[in-house]
Design a protein around this motif. Structure first.
Motif, PDB file in Angstrom:
ATOM      1  N   ALA A  21       0.818  -1.200   0.000  1.00  0.00           N
ATOM      2  CA  ALA A  21       0.000   0.000   0.000  1.00  0.00           C
ATOM      3  C   ALA A  21       0.853   1.252   0.000  1.00  0.00           C
ATOM      4  O   ALA A  21       1.912   1.303   0.627  1.00  0.00           O
ATOM      5  N   ASN A 260     -18.749  -1.141  -8.729  1.00  0.00           N
ATOM      6  CA  ASN A 260     -18.042   0.001  -9.303  1.00  0.00           C
ATOM      7  C   ASN A 260     -17.899   1.175  -8.341  1.00  0.00           C
ATOM      8  O   ASN A 260     -17.033   2.028  -8.541  1.00  0.00           O
ATOM      9  N   ARG A 261     -18.732   1.242  -7.317  1.00  0.00           N
ATOM     10  CA  ARG A 261     -18.631   2.363  -6.374  1.00  0.00           C
ATOM     11  C   ARG A 261     -18.020   1.958  -5.030  1.00  0.00           C
ATOM     12  O   ARG A 261     -17.926   2.791  -4.119  1.00  0.00           O
ATOM     13  N   LEU A 262     -17.614   0.719  -4.900  1.00  0.00           N
ATOM     14  CA  LEU A 262     -17.098   0.243  -3.627  1.00  0.00           C
ATOM     15  C   LEU A 262     -15.908   1.072  -3.152  1.00  0.00           C
ATOM     16  O   LEU A 262     -15.829   1.450  -1.974  1.00  0.00           O
ATOM     17  N   GLN A 263     -14.980   1.360  -4.035  1.00  0.00           N
ATOM     18  CA  GLN A 263     -13.798   2.119  -3.624  1.00  0.00           C
ATOM     19  C   GLN A 263     -14.176   3.517  -3.152  1.00  0.00           C
ATOM     20  O   GLN A 263     -13.773   3.954  -2.069  1.00  0.00           O
ATOM     21  N   GLN A 264     -14.961   4.238  -3.947  1.00  0.00           N
ATOM     22  CA  GLN A 264     -15.293   5.615  -3.615  1.00  0.00           C
ATOM     23  C   GLN A 264     -16.221   5.723  -2.410  1.00  0.00           C
ATOM     24  O   GLN A 264     -16.043   6.579  -1.543  1.00  0.00           O
ATOM     25  N   ASP A 265     -17.223   4.869  -2.344  1.00  0.00           N
ATOM     26  CA  ASP A 265     -18.268   5.012  -1.327  1.00  0.00           C
ATOM     27  C   ASP A 265     -17.980   4.263  -0.036  1.00  0.00           C
ATOM     28  O   ASP A 265     -18.673   4.491   0.962  1.00  0.00           O
ATOM     29  N   LEU A 267     -14.409   2.073   0.650  1.00  0.00           N
ATOM     30  CA  LEU A 267     -13.013   1.824   1.007  1.00  0.00           C
ATOM     31  C   LEU A 267     -12.200   3.105   1.140  1.00  0.00           C
ATOM     32  O   LEU A 267     -11.149   3.106   1.808  1.00  0.00           O
ATOM     33  N   SER A 268     -12.652   4.192   0.542  1.00  0.00           N
ATOM     34  CA  SER A 268     -11.900   5.446   0.632  1.00  0.00           C
ATOM     35  C   SER A 268     -12.145   6.198   1.932  1.00  0.00           C
ATOM     36  O   SER A 268     -11.439   7.161   2.236  1.00  0.00           O
ATOM     37  N   ARG A 305     -12.343  -7.702  -1.913  1.00  0.00           N
ATOM     38  CA  ARG A 305     -11.764  -6.355  -1.962  1.00  0.00           C
ATOM     39  C   ARG A 305     -11.795  -5.697  -0.580  1.00  0.00           C
ATOM     40  O   ARG A 305     -10.849  -5.006  -0.189  1.00  0.00           O
ATOM     41  N   ALA A 306     -12.863  -5.923   0.163  1.00  0.00           N
ATOM     42  CA  ALA A 306     -12.928  -5.369   1.517  1.00  0.00           C
ATOM     43  C   ALA A 306     -11.887  -6.027   2.418  1.00  0.00           C
ATOM     44  O   ALA A 306     -11.202  -5.354   3.197  1.00  0.00           O
ATOM     45  N   ALA A 309      -8.530  -4.715   1.942  1.00  0.00           N
ATOM     46  CA  ALA A 309      -8.375  -3.405   2.572  1.00  0.00           C
ATOM     47  C   ALA A 309      -8.354  -3.503   4.091  1.00  0.00           C
ATOM     48  O   ALA A 309      -8.319  -2.481   4.781  1.00  0.00           O
TER      49      ALA A 309
END
Length: 400
Positions: A21, A260-265, A267-268, A305-306, A309
Motif C-alpha cells: 500500500a 463500481n462504487r465500492l472504492q469511492q463510497d 473503502l476510501s 476487496r474489503a 483493505a
C-alpha cells in the motif's frame, strides 16, 4: 461467526496490502493514538444540471463524536472543474437557522476556496473544536461558476435548503427560502477521535437509503443502528449510509453498481472497520437474466476487496418482496438461492438475516404487514428499527 478459511484469507490479504500500500492520504491522517473516522456519508451520483451562483445549506446527522471536523466535496460526476468559494460548517437550531456563533468557515489547503477537477474529490482542512455525536451538522457552500452535471445524493430523506447568491456565512434562515430533498456536492464528513474507534459503512439500495421511512426524522435503519452503537459498549461508533435507491450489485443504472462504487463510497473513507452489505433485490427483480451464481460472484468480489483493505464484511439476506409488481416465482427462486449462500457459505465474517426478521410468518415470500411501508418491498419506520435491532453489534467490532 466468521469461518476459519475466511479469517486466513483475509489475514493474508491484509499482509499483502500492508506490504504494497502507498502512504495514507491526508484525508485519513492519524497521529499516535488518534485517527480520522467517518461520522456521516452519502453516496454521490448525478443530480441533473448544476447551477451557477447558488448556495446550498445541507443538513446531515453525525454518528461518532470527535474533533477536527473535515468534509469531502465531490465532483465525481462533473464534466468540468467546479469551484467552491465559500464553505461553512455550523450546528442547526431549526429549519435553515443555525445555533448562534456556531457557523465557522472551512478552508482547503489554507485557502478560502477550492476548485475540484472533474471526477475528483477534495477534503477540507481540519476545523478545530469538538463535534458531538447525534448532532444536526449544517454545511453551507456556494458555487459561483457551476455548470454541466452536478454531483450529489438525490434521495436524502432530509430537508436541506438552497438560495441564490452567497449566503453561506449567515446564521439565520431568512434567505434560505428554497427547500430541497437532496444533498449537493457533499459526500462525507469525518472527525478525529481515538484510534480504537471505528466505523461501519452500510452499502445498499433504497431500503438502506431510507425510502418509506419518515422524512426529517432520521429513521433509516442505519440511523437506528447508529443510536444503538452510541449506547453500546463497543468501539464501533461511526455509521455511514451508502445506499442508493434502485442500486444494483452488478450493473450500473441508479448510480454506479456496488462493485463500481465500492472504492469511492466505502473503502476510501477513514476509520472503516466493517462493511455491511445489504444489496441484491434490484438485480434479481429486474429480470435481466441475473442468476444466483451471478450475484454470488459479485458478493465474493466485494468481500475479497474489503478483506484486502483490512475490513470485515457482514452480509445481509435479501428481504421478501412478494406483492411488488416485479415479483414472480423465478425471482423468488433466485432470492432463496442467494440467501442460502449468504447464510451458509461461511464467506462473510458475519450474517444478519433481514429476511427472517422482516418476513411474514404466514407467507415467507411477503414482508410482514406491520413492517410494510405500503409497497411490499420497503419497510416502514418499525421495520427499519427491527432491522437495526437485529444486527449483532459484536459482529461489527471486528478487525484483522
Amino acid at each position: 461467526m466468521r469461518a476459519r478459511s475466511t479469517r486466513v484469507r483475509r489475514m493474508l490479504a491484509v499482509l499483502l496490502v500492508a506490504a504494497c500500500a502507498p502512504a495514507a492520504p491526508a484525508s485519513a491522517h492519524s497521529s499516535g493514538s488518534r485517527h480520522d473516522v467517518i461520522t456521516w456519508g452519502a453516496s454521490a451520483d448525478r443530480l441533473g444540471d448544476a447551477v451557477a451562483d447558488r448556495s446550498y445549506r445541507l443538513v446531515v446527522r453525525t454518528s461518532v463524536a470527535g474533533d477536527d471536523l473535515r468534509i469531502r466535496l465531490s465532483n465525481a460526476f462533473g464534466d468540468r472543474p467546479v469551484t467552491f468559494d465559500s464553505v461553512y460548517a455550523g450546528l442547526r437550531r431549526q429549519g435553515a437557522a443555525l445555533v448562534h456563533d456556531s457557523n465557522r468557515r472551512l478552508t482547503f489547503g489554507g485557502a478560502r476556496f477550492v476548485t475540484v477537477p472533474a471526477g475528483a474529490t477534495a477534503y477540507s482542512d481540519p476545523l478545530p473544536g469538538r463535534l458531538p455525536a447525534a448532532t444536526d451538522l449544517v454545511i453551507s457552500l456556494h458555487t459561483p461558476d457551476a455548470a454541466g452535471p452536478a454531483t450529489g445524493h438525490g434521495m436524502a430523506m432530509q430537508t436541506s435548503y438552497t438560495a441564490r447568491g452567497d449566503h453561506t456565512a449567515e446564521e439565520d434562515g431568512t434567505n434560505w427560502t428554497d427547500p430541497t430533498g437532496s444533498w449537493f456536492y457533499l459526500d462525507a464528513v469525518s472527525v478525529r477521535t481515538s484510534a480504537a474507534t471505528g466505523a461501519v459503512v452500510a452499502l445498499g439500495d433504497s431500503i438502506t437509503d431510507g425510502w418509506a421511512s419518515t422524512t426529517d426524522t432520521d429513521r433509516r435503519w442505519p440511523d437506528y443502528l447508529a443510536r444503538r452503537l452510541q449506547k453500546a459498549d463497543t468501539t464501533v461508533k461511526g455509521v455511514a449510509d451508502e445506499g442508493i435507491s434502485g442500486n444494483k450489485v452488478l450493473a450500473d443504472g441508479a448510480g454506479r453498481s456496488a462493485l463500481n462504487r465500492l472504492q469511492q463510497d466505502v473503502l476510501s473513507h477513514p476509520g472503516v472497520r466493517t462493511v455491511f452489505l445489504f444489496e441484491g433485490v434490484n438485480d434479481l427483480k429486474a429480470h435481466t437474466g441475473v442468476m444466483a451464481q451471478d450475484l454470488i460472484a459479485g458478493y465474493r468480489q466485494i468481500v475479497d476487496r474489503a478483506h484486502a483493505a483490512g475490513e470485515c464484511v457482514v452480509g445481509a439476506t435479501v428481504a421478501p418482496f412478494k406483492g411488488w409488481p416485479e415479483w414472480d416465482p423465478a425471482a423468488e427462486t433466485v432470492r432463496q438461492e442467494v440467501n442460502a449462500f449468504i447464510r451458509d457459505s461461511g464467506e462473510f465474517d458475519a450474517v444478519t438475516d433481514f429476511d427472517r426478521i422482516l418476513r411474514s410468518p404466514y407467507d415467507h415470500e411477503r414482508i410482514l404487514p406491520f413492517f410494510d411501508g405500503g409497497d411490499h418491498l420497503h419497510p416502514n419506520d418499525k421495520g427499519m428499527q427491527a432491522m437495526a435491532d437485529a444486527v449483532d453489534l459484536r459482529a461489527l467490532d471486528c478487525g484483522p
